[in-house]
Design a protein around this motif. Structure first.
Motif, PDB file in Angstrom:
ATOM      1  N   TYR A  48      30.308 165.371  79.111  1.00  0.00           N
ATOM      2  CA  TYR A  48      30.745 164.431  78.086  1.00  0.00           C
ATOM      3  C   TYR A  48      30.607 162.997  78.584  1.00  0.00           C
ATOM      4  O   TYR A  48      30.694 162.748  79.788  1.00  0.00           O
ATOM      5  CB  TYR A  48      32.208 164.699  77.701  1.00  0.00           C
ATOM      6  CG  TYR A  48      32.457 166.101  77.197  1.00  0.00           C
ATOM      7  CD1 TYR A  48      32.105 166.456  75.903  1.00  0.00           C
ATOM      8  CD2 TYR A  48      33.030 167.072  78.014  1.00  0.00           C
ATOM      9  CE1 TYR A  48      32.322 167.748  75.435  1.00  0.00           C
ATOM     10  CE2 TYR A  48      33.252 168.367  77.550  1.00  0.00           C
ATOM     11  CZ  TYR A  48      32.887 168.698  76.265  1.00  0.00           C
ATOM     12  OH  TYR A  48      33.094 169.966  75.803  1.00  0.00           O
ATOM     13  N   SER A  49      30.453 162.074  77.665  1.00  0.00           N
ATOM     14  CA  SER A  49      30.395 160.656  78.047  1.00  0.00           C
ATOM     15  C   SER A  49      31.782 160.205  78.487  1.00  0.00           C
ATOM     16  O   SER A  49      32.795 160.847  78.175  1.00  0.00           O
ATOM     17  CB  SER A  49      29.930 159.806  76.863  1.00  0.00           C
ATOM     18  OG  SER A  49      30.951 159.750  75.874  1.00  0.00           O
ATOM     19  N   ALA A  50      31.824 159.086  79.191  1.00  0.00           N
ATOM     20  CA  ALA A  50      33.109 158.540  79.631  1.00  0.00           C
ATOM     21  C   ALA A  50      34.005 158.254  78.429  1.00  0.00           C
ATOM     22  O   ALA A  50      35.218 158.492  78.463  1.00  0.00           O
ATOM     23  CB  ALA A  50      32.893 157.280  80.456  1.00  0.00           C
ATOM     24  N   GLU A  51      33.401 157.757  77.347  1.00  0.00           N
ATOM     25  CA  GLU A  51      34.174 157.483  76.130  1.00  0.00           C
ATOM     26  C   GLU A  51      34.726 158.777  75.536  1.00  0.00           C
ATOM     27  O   GLU A  51      35.887 158.835  75.120  1.00  0.00           O
ATOM     28  CB  GLU A  51      33.311 156.760  75.102  1.00  0.00           C
ATOM     29  CG  GLU A  51      34.075 156.375  73.851  1.00  0.00           C
ATOM     30  CD  GLU A  51      33.221 155.615  72.844  1.00  0.00           C
ATOM     31  OE1 GLU A  51      33.544 155.703  71.651  1.00  0.00           O
ATOM     32  OE2 GLU A  51      32.249 154.952  73.251  1.00  0.00           O
ATOM     33  N   ASP A  52      33.903 159.835  75.510  1.00  0.00           N
ATOM     34  CA  ASP A  52      34.372 161.126  75.013  1.00  0.00           C
ATOM     35  C   ASP A  52      35.522 161.662  75.862  1.00  0.00           C
ATOM     36  O   ASP A  52      36.487 162.219  75.324  1.00  0.00           O
ATOM     37  CB  ASP A  52      33.234 162.155  74.993  1.00  0.00           C
ATOM     38  CG  ASP A  52      32.260 161.939  73.861  1.00  0.00           C
ATOM     39  OD1 ASP A  52      32.610 161.231  72.884  1.00  0.00           O
ATOM     40  OD2 ASP A  52      31.134 162.475  73.943  1.00  0.00           O
TER      41      ASP A  52
ATOM     42  N   ARG B 178      37.688 159.912  77.586  1.00  0.00           N
ATOM     43  CA  ARG B 178      38.888 159.124  77.263  1.00  0.00           C
ATOM     44  C   ARG B 178      39.491 159.580  75.942  1.00  0.00           C
ATOM     45  O   ARG B 178      40.711 159.738  75.816  1.00  0.00           O
ATOM     46  CB  ARG B 178      38.551 157.629  77.199  1.00  0.00           C
ATOM     47  CG  ARG B 178      38.547 156.950  78.553  1.00  0.00           C
ATOM     48  CD  ARG B 178      38.472 155.432  78.431  1.00  0.00           C
ATOM     49  NE  ARG B 178      37.256 154.970  77.754  1.00  0.00           N
ATOM     50  CZ  ARG B 178      36.078 154.800  78.352  1.00  0.00           C
ATOM     51  NH1 ARG B 178      35.943 155.055  79.626  1.00  0.00           N
ATOM     52  NH2 ARG B 178      35.033 154.384  77.674  1.00  0.00           N
ATOM     53  N   THR B 179      38.631 159.804  74.939  1.00  0.00           N
ATOM     54  CA  THR B 179      39.109 160.267  73.632  1.00  0.00           C
ATOM     55  C   THR B 179      39.767 161.634  73.756  1.00  0.00           C
ATOM     56  O   THR B 179      40.841 161.881  73.189  1.00  0.00           O
ATOM     57  CB  THR B 179      37.939 160.319  72.623  1.00  0.00           C
ATOM     58  OG1 THR B 179      37.358 159.020  72.527  1.00  0.00           O
ATOM     59  CG2 THR B 179      38.399 160.785  71.257  1.00  0.00           C
TER      60      THR B 179
ATOM     61  N   ASP C  54      43.169 161.273  75.471  1.00  0.00           N
ATOM     62  CA  ASP C  54      44.159 160.723  74.541  1.00  0.00           C
ATOM     63  C   ASP C  54      44.629 161.786  73.553  1.00  0.00           C
ATOM     64  O   ASP C  54      45.824 161.903  73.266  1.00  0.00           O
ATOM     65  CB  ASP C  54      43.588 159.524  73.779  1.00  0.00           C
ATOM     66  CG  ASP C  54      43.403 158.293  74.644  1.00  0.00           C
ATOM     67  OD1 ASP C  54      43.955 158.244  75.768  1.00  0.00           O
ATOM     68  OD2 ASP C  54      42.673 157.372  74.203  1.00  0.00           O
TER      69      ASP C  54
END
Length: 199
Positions: free
Chosen positions: A67-71, A73-74, A77
């Motif tokens: 997964y991407s770093a943004e994924d 983090r999402t 959360d």
């Protein structure tokens, strides 16, 4: 691996990489790994909680390969929104969403195990089996291994249902495959299995 024969202990000549690889007939890095791992098992040592937590962190970092770093983090959360209040009205739906949207993530394993704990009967059994089969390599951040913990919970479920042969088989798997595995309080899972008279 046989014991190394090398320079005498009082010799000024030390070991070289070449000496070790000739003696082992394997690359030095592999020989070193085998030696270190072998020493731990010979001495009967089990991983510490700190070691288990480090393994958990390493497994969590592996999510970045999928997964991407943004994924990530999402995902974190989302997972934490359920984890903050597992008894909340939305917790189950959020955990199901984690599993559906991020099935290969480390947190999916924890989510499935939480879903099992929120369920009963056949649904609980199904979640526990899923945790074992599809998420056995997942970890909670506190060093609890999903595969080991799910086996203990399924063993307890089977024992309560009178399915002792299945319960003992799972207990044996924990002993054989997860030495030193702990619960969320840092207690060895073997203690729980012994209290259930499965060992």
């Amino acid at each position: 691996i046989r014991m190394f024969e090398g320079p005498p202990l009082d010799s000024d000549a030390g070991w070289t990489t070449n000496d070790i690889t000739k003696e082992c007939r394997m690359p030095f890095s592999l020989a070193l790994l085998v030696a270190v791992v072998g020493l731990g098992s010979i001495q009967g040592s089990e991983p510490t909680v700190e070691t288990l937590r480090a393994r958990a962190q390493e497994r969590m970092r592996q999510d970045l390969a999928t997964y991407s770093a943004e994924d990530v983090r999402t995902l974190e959360d989302l997972y934490q929104s359920a984890n903050r209040n597992l008894r909340g009205p939305d917790a189950k739906a959020i955990l199901q969403r984690v599993v559906k949207e991020y099935p290969k993530s480390n947190r999916a394993g924890s989510a499935v195990l939480y879903l099992a704990q929120m369920s009963s009967g056949a649904e609980r059994e199904a979640y526990l089996k899923t945790a074992i089969e599809a998420h056995g390599d997942a970890w909670y951040g506190d060093g609890v291994q999903v595969g080991a913990f799910a086996r203990v919970q399924l063993a307890a479920f089977y024992a309560a249902d009178g399915r002792l042969a299945e319960a003992r088989l799972l207990a044996r798997e924990v002993v054989d495959r997860f030495p030193g595995a702990v619960d969320h309080n840092g207690r060895q899972l073997l203690e729980a299995l012994r209290s259930l008279n499965l060992l």
